[in-house]
Motif scaffolding. Structure first.
Motif, short mmCIF file in Angstrom:
data_model
loop_
_atom_site.label_atom_id
_atom_site.label_comp_id
_atom_site.label_asym_id
_atom_site.label_seq_id
_atom_site.Cartn_x
_atom_site.Cartn_y
_atom_site.Cartn_z
N SER A 1 0.88 -1.18 0.00
CA SER A 1 0.00 0.00 0.00
C SER A 1 0.91 1.23 0.00
CB SER A 1 -0.92 -0.02 1.22
OG SER A 1 -1.77 1.10 1.24
N LEU A 2 1.56 1.46 -1.13
CA LEU A 2 2.70 2.38 -1.15
C LEU A 2 2.30 3.84 -1.05
CD1 LEU A 2 4.97 0.69 -3.84
CD2 LEU A 2 4.95 0.37 -1.37
N HIS A 3 1.21 4.24 -1.68
CA HIS A 3 0.94 5.68 -1.73
C HIS A 3 0.22 6.20 -0.50
CE1 HIS A 3 -3.20 4.70 -2.96
NE2 HIS A 3 -3.51 5.94 -2.69
N THR A 4 -0.28 5.30 0.33
CA THR A 4 -0.96 5.74 1.55
C THR A 4 -0.93 4.60 2.57
OG1 THR A 4 -3.01 6.67 2.46
CG2 THR A 4 -3.25 5.04 0.71
N LEU B 1 4.83 8.90 -7.69
CA LEU B 1 5.48 7.80 -6.98
C LEU B 1 5.91 6.65 -7.88
CD1 LEU B 1 3.47 7.58 -3.64
CD2 LEU B 1 5.51 8.90 -4.19
N TYR B 2 5.32 6.54 -9.07
CA TYR B 2 5.73 5.44 -9.95
C TYR B 2 7.22 5.55 -10.30
CZ TYR B 2 5.78 8.58 -14.01
OH TYR B 2 6.08 9.58 -14.90
N ARG B 3 7.77 6.77 -10.23
CA ARG B 3 9.18 6.96 -10.55
C ARG B 3 10.09 6.25 -9.53
NH1 ARG B 3 9.10 11.27 -14.20
NH2 ARG B 3 7.22 12.57 -14.05
N PHE B 4 9.57 6.01 -8.33
CA PHE B 4 10.39 5.43 -7.26
C PHE B 4 10.09 3.96 -7.03
CE2 PHE B 4 9.29 9.90 -6.36
CZ PHE B 4 10.54 10.46 -6.65
N VAL B 5 9.27 3.37 -7.91
CA VAL B 5 8.93 1.96 -7.75
C VAL B 5 10.16 1.07 -7.77
CG1 VAL B 5 7.84 0.02 -8.97
CG2 VAL B 5 6.52 2.08 -8.46
N ILE C 1 0.14 1.96 -8.36
CA ILE C 1 1.55 2.17 -8.02
C ILE C 1 2.09 0.95 -7.28
CG2 ILE C 1 3.15 3.65 -6.74
CD1 ILE C 1 0.98 5.90 -7.16
N SER C 2 1.33 0.48 -6.31
CA SER C 2 1.73 -0.73 -5.58
C SER C 2 1.75 -1.94 -6.50
CB SER C 2 0.77 -0.99 -4.42
OG SER C 2 0.80 0.06 -3.48
N GLY C 3 0.81 -1.97 -7.45
CA GLY C 3 0.78 -3.08 -8.38
C GLY C 3 2.05 -3.19 -9.21
N LEU C 4 2.60 -2.03 -9.64
CA LEU C 4 3.86 -2.05 -10.39
C LEU C 4 4.98 -2.66 -9.55
CD1 LEU C 4 3.80 1.41 -12.20
CD2 LEU C 4 3.39 -0.84 -13.20
N ALA C 5 5.04 -2.28 -8.27
CA ALA C 5 6.04 -2.87 -7.38
C ALA C 5 5.80 -4.36 -7.21
CB ALA C 5 6.04 -2.16 -6.03
N ALA D 1 6.00 -15.73 -5.20
CA ALA D 1 4.65 -15.75 -4.66
C ALA D 1 3.69 -15.16 -5.69
CB ALA D 1 4.58 -14.93 -3.37
N PRO D 2 2.42 -15.61 -5.71
CA PRO D 2 1.45 -15.05 -6.65
C PRO D 2 1.11 -13.60 -6.28
CG PRO D 2 0.36 -16.53 -5.13
CD PRO D 2 1.83 -16.67 -4.88
N LEU D 3 0.77 -12.81 -7.29
CA LEU D 3 0.37 -11.42 -7.08
C LEU D 3 -1.14 -11.29 -7.20
CD1 LEU D 3 1.02 -8.39 -6.73
CD2 LEU D 3 1.20 -8.24 -9.22
N ILE D 4 -1.76 -10.89 -6.11
CA ILE D 4 -3.18 -10.57 -6.08
C ILE D 4 -3.27 -9.05 -6.06
CG2 ILE D 4 -5.31 -10.67 -4.73
CD1 ILE D 4 -2.64 -13.41 -4.56
N HIS D 5 -4.01 -8.46 -6.99
CA HIS D 5 -4.05 -7.00 -7.08
C HIS D 5 -5.48 -6.49 -6.98
CE1 HIS D 5 -2.84 -2.94 -8.06
NE2 HIS D 5 -3.78 -2.90 -8.98
N THR D 6 -5.66 -5.41 -6.20
CA THR D 6 -6.93 -4.71 -6.10
C THR D 6 -6.74 -3.31 -6.64
OG1 THR D 6 -7.51 -6.01 -4.14
CG2 THR D 6 -8.79 -4.01 -4.54
#
Length: 434
Positions: free
Chosen positions: A23-26, A101-105, A131-135, A145-150
């Motif tokens: 949960s990178l941006h908040t 923030l995507y620049r700092f992923v 943004i978190s999804g890119l990370a 590990a599998p990636l689950i994205h919301t």
């Protein structure tokens, strides 16, 4: 970077022992309604606690400016193991906005890799927002590990529902990539599920509906209520000999930005006052300005005289927000786009009906004509007509409120967490239908 505290390993009956939540941006520790904090913060905080209740150790990763030190905070102090631990990863300047923030992923992703070096890796990665999804995409292969994205909100949906909305192209490209590459996408409603298929071409069978919940230990019809202090000018407005009907009490709760529609509500109240000069209205706007396109609320609020009274209230903790809901006759959700509409669900759990736009998840959260009313077209005139109608028919609001409290029982965080535990373990899904 200073060493970060390791979460305790544990045995989970669901076969998932450790989860990495991005949960990178908040941060889930932030106060909803302030800055970029909103329903997503509530979502992440409650689901992490419920995952812990299911026996999982949860590490939450969030970004802080590089001027701050790395630190770890136990979000579930005083409880038995396992814990939910929030790790603050320094990256980027203080001035960086959410869309920067995507620049700092890459930098943040490396810190997540470093955290797990020499530690047990997670059984699943759950990322929130693009943004978190890119990370998550960057670290998935390294962690195995599998990636689950919301998604939480979708750029194409926001621009479709609000013609004035502008979203960066980098976000649209990132959401396209996540729709194609994430192991599982979770949607709040069947409407969002259909949007992921139709607007993002998400592969069939990789999208699951996981509705958010409501904390019914806090949002309940029973408890203290709160409202604006009495105002002497109502006596003057009503006349010397009349016994005025109490003003219609309305709550708006959320970030004060155009997409959430507080300007639509205030315009509608101004129109309603002209339509029915004998009626009076009070509105508490709970939240802070947010986003690149903030509203000049000082220019939107009505003057000190007249039939409409509006006050700005800073964001408040959940227990106080519930008291405001219980003190209101109606909660207004005039959003132009909502992936779910958590405020509407929480208000109904308090026994307060909802007036909302017929968009996104609100079509699923509000039982139209039974727990509130859904309006089409984002029209201030239409909103005004309904405000006048319910101001003149308070018995309808009372009936809707009773039905709303029962309706809200369908929203359950524990059920949401159980479904997520299944998805973490079994990424192959059945196609969902709208």
């Amino acid at each position: 970077m200073m060493p970060l505290t390791e979460s305790a390993a544990t045995r989970s009956p669901h076969g998932i022992h450790r989860v990495a939540v991005l949960s990178l941006h908040t941060s889930p520790l932030e106060q909803p309604g302030a800055g970029d904090a909103g329903g997503m913060n509530v979502y992440v905080a409650h689901l992490c606690r419920q995952l812990r209740e299911l026996g999982m150790a949860v590490d939450v990763f969030t970004r802080v400016p590089a001027s701050q030190p790395a630190r770890s905070v136990t979000a579930t102090p005083g409880v038995a193991q396992p814990h939910v631990i929030v790790h603050h990863l320094p990256a980027g300047p203080d001035s960086a906005t959410k869309d920067d923030l995507y620049r700092f992923v890459p930098e943040i992703s490396q810190q997540i890799r470093d955290f797990y070096r020499g530690r047990p890796t997670p059984d699943a990665i759950h990322s929130h927002y693009w943004i978190s999804g890119l990370a998550g995409l960057e670290v998935r292969r390294d962690l195995g590990a599998p990636l689950i994205h919301t998604m939480h909100t979708l750029a194409r949906v926001k621009m479709r529902d609000d013609p004035s909305a502008r979203e960066p192209a980098v976000r649209v490209r990132a959401e396209d990539r996540l729709a194609a590459e994430a192991d599982v996408l979770t949607a709040n409603t069947s409407t969002e599920c259909a949007e992921l298929h139709e607007l993002y071409h998400a592969p069939s069978g990789r999208v699951a509906v996981v509705p958010p919940g409501v904390d019914r230990t806090v949002f309940t019809p029973h408890g203290p209520s709160r409202w604006l202090p009495s105002h002497e000018r109502w006596k003057v407005h009503a006349g010397r000999h009349s016994a005025p009907q109490p003003p219609l009490r309305i709550v708006f709760a959320g970030r004060l930005q155009p997409l959430k529609g507080p300007q639509l509500l205030l315009e509608a109240l101004s129109v309603a006052a002209r339509m029915a000069p004998q009626e009076r209205f009070e509105v508490a706007l709970i939240g802070h300005p947010s986003g690149a396109h903030t509203l000049r609320m000082d220019r939107l609020l009505p003057g000190p005289t007249g039939p409409v009274r509006a006050e700005l209230i800073p964001p408040v903790p959940a227990t106080e927000l519930a008291a405001w809901f219980r003190g209101a006759d109606l909660v207004a959700v005039p959003s132009f786009s909502e992936s779910f509409g958590l405020v509407a669900a929480e208000a109904q759990a308090c026994g307060t009906p909802v007036l909302a736009n017929r968009v996104g998840g609100l079509k699923h959260v509000v039982d139209d004509g039974a727990t509130g009313q859904l309006l089409t077209g984002q029209s201030a005139v239409q909103w005004a007509r309904w405000l006048v109608e319910v101001a003149r028919d308070r018995s309808r609001l009372q009936l809707w409120g009773k039905q709303a409290a029962l309706h809200a029982h369908r929203f359950d965080w524990a059920a949401s967490a159980r479904e997520l535990a299944r998805l973490y373990r079994v990424p192959k899904l059945e196609p969902c239908t709208a």
